[in-house]
Design an enzyme around this catalytic site. Structure first.
Site, PDB file in Angstrom:
ATOM      1  N   GLU A  60      36.543  40.704  41.364  1.00  0.00           N
ATOM      2  CA  GLU A  60      35.635  39.826  40.631  1.00  0.00           C
ATOM      3  C   GLU A  60      36.127  39.501  39.226  1.00  0.00           C
ATOM      4  O   GLU A  60      35.990  38.369  38.757  1.00  0.00           O
ATOM      5  CB  GLU A  60      34.240  40.458  40.567  1.00  0.00           C
ATOM      6  CG  GLU A  60      33.482  40.464  41.876  1.00  0.00           C
ATOM      7  CD  GLU A  60      33.921  41.544  42.853  1.00  0.00           C
ATOM      8  OE1 GLU A  60      33.486  41.510  44.021  1.00  0.00           O
ATOM      9  OE2 GLU A  60      34.708  42.428  42.433  1.00  0.00           O
ATOM     10  N   HIS A 129      23.417  46.880  46.110  1.00  0.00           N
ATOM     11  CA  HIS A 129      23.411  45.468  46.486  1.00  0.00           C
ATOM     12  C   HIS A 129      22.048  44.829  46.236  1.00  0.00           C
ATOM     13  O   HIS A 129      21.703  43.825  46.867  1.00  0.00           O
ATOM     14  CB  HIS A 129      23.786  45.288  47.962  1.00  0.00           C
ATOM     15  CG  HIS A 129      25.196  45.667  48.286  1.00  0.00           C
ATOM     16  ND1 HIS A 129      25.598  46.969  48.390  1.00  0.00           N
ATOM     17  CD2 HIS A 129      26.297  44.903  48.528  1.00  0.00           C
ATOM     18  CE1 HIS A 129      26.895  47.006  48.685  1.00  0.00           C
ATOM     19  NE2 HIS A 129      27.339  45.766  48.776  1.00  0.00           N
TER      20      HIS A 129
END
Length: 326
Positions: A60, A129
């Site tokens: 990322e 998550h």
């Protein structure tokens, strides 16, 4: 108007902006060949090719950094990070580069980066998550932060973000990707600043954003039927900057306020809204503002515990009744 799902509205905005401007491109994990984890880039790889719809490694910070650099050079990248939790890995690029370069360059360099972040509590995805990171990005000078609660705004906010010269963080909710709603057939742009009164009322204001707008609307309907209470529901929508004038205007009309959010209370959106009310219209309040929020725990994996960890419409109704002395 067409009825589209949340993900279809995002896909349409992607497609229109990429067709309009060859400098718009998309990048992220599995957005190309697979069409995106939430289908929001379905078909774009076949239509625009691998140079404009780029599948990236699971890194990322690196691909967000590529997006930042491309934006500084004049491109308009739309970067998707698969889960908002993983945005922590890209914070150096966002905080130290994207958010600051316009100021540090004396206004000579802009960074028109769009960062799409799916997040929120969405059916047993576990603590790593299910993050709610709105307040993190709100604390970074130089970033704009928006969060759509409907397909119309998912479309309109992405369109506006792509054409903005500032870096824009769009926080989407994973539990809403299949939510359906009307989207104008013609081009529609939702402002990156301001709030919207989605249900007018006179007895109290329910401030909400993202998925909590739907809890607030459900609670408002129940309050009207069961208590004869007309609650105004305000979709905050743009979290940075917050709509100080709109927040104050609603409470000057209703004189009571509840902030509904899926996030924990500490240092959050609700805290900022209440601070604005204290600064702007303290003497207009007939009661202390109330917050309805998640429990201060990592999101459990267990289905029942997960459900118990976040608020719902019942909690909003209970808070409203208590606030009104009912």
């Amino acid at each position: 108007m067409a009825e589209l799902s949340y993900w279809q509205a995002i896909l349409r905005a992607h497609d229109e902006e990429m067709a309009r401007d060859p400098l718009v491109f998309a990048m992220g994990e599995d957005i190309g060949v697979a069409g995106g984890t939430y289908k929001a880039t379905t078909g774009l790889y076949a239509k625009y090719g691998e140079k404009r719809v780029m599948d990236t490694p699971i890194s990322e910070n690196s691909y967000t950094g590529i997006g930042v650099g491309a934006a500084m050079l004049g491109c308009r990248p739309i970067v998707e990070i698969m889960s908002v939790n993983f945005a922590w890995l890209a914070m150096d690029q966002l905080m130290n580069n994207a958010a600051k370069i316009h100021y540090m360059s004396g206004g000579r360099i802009r960074c028109p980066l769009v960062l799409r972040l799916p997040g929120g509590t969405a059916h047993q995805l576990g603590a790593q998550h299910s993050a709610r990171m709105e307040k993190v990005f709100m604390g970074v000078p130089g970033l704009r932060v928006v969060t759509p609660s409907s397909p119309r705004d998912a479309y309109g906010l992405l369109k506006s973000a792509v054409r903005c010269d500032d870096p824009v963080v769009i926080i989407e909710h994973e539990a809403m990707y299949n939510l359906k709603g009307e989207v104008p057939d013609d081009e529609h742009f939702t402002p990156l600043e301001g709030s919207e009164v989605v249900r007018p009322g006179k007895d109290l204001t329910l401030f909400a954003y993202n998925i909590s707008v739907h809890w607030a609307l459900a609670a408002a309907e129940r309050l009207a039927k069961e208590q004869g209470v007309e609650a105004e529901v305000v979709d905050l929508r743009a979290l940075k900057p917050l709509d100080r004038a709109g927040i104050a205007a609603s409470v000057r009309k209703t004189h009571r306020a509840i902030v509904v959010e899926e996030d924990e209370a500490a240092v959050g959106v609700g805290a900022e809204v209440i601070a604005i009310l204290n600064e702007e219209c303290f003497f207009e309040l007939d009661a202390a503002p109330v917050r309805v929020h998640a429990r201060d725990v990592p999101t459990p994996y267990n289905r029942r515990l997960e459900k118990a960890s976040i608020p719902n419409a019942d909690d909003v109704v209970a808070a409203a009744r208590k606030l009104l002395g009912r």
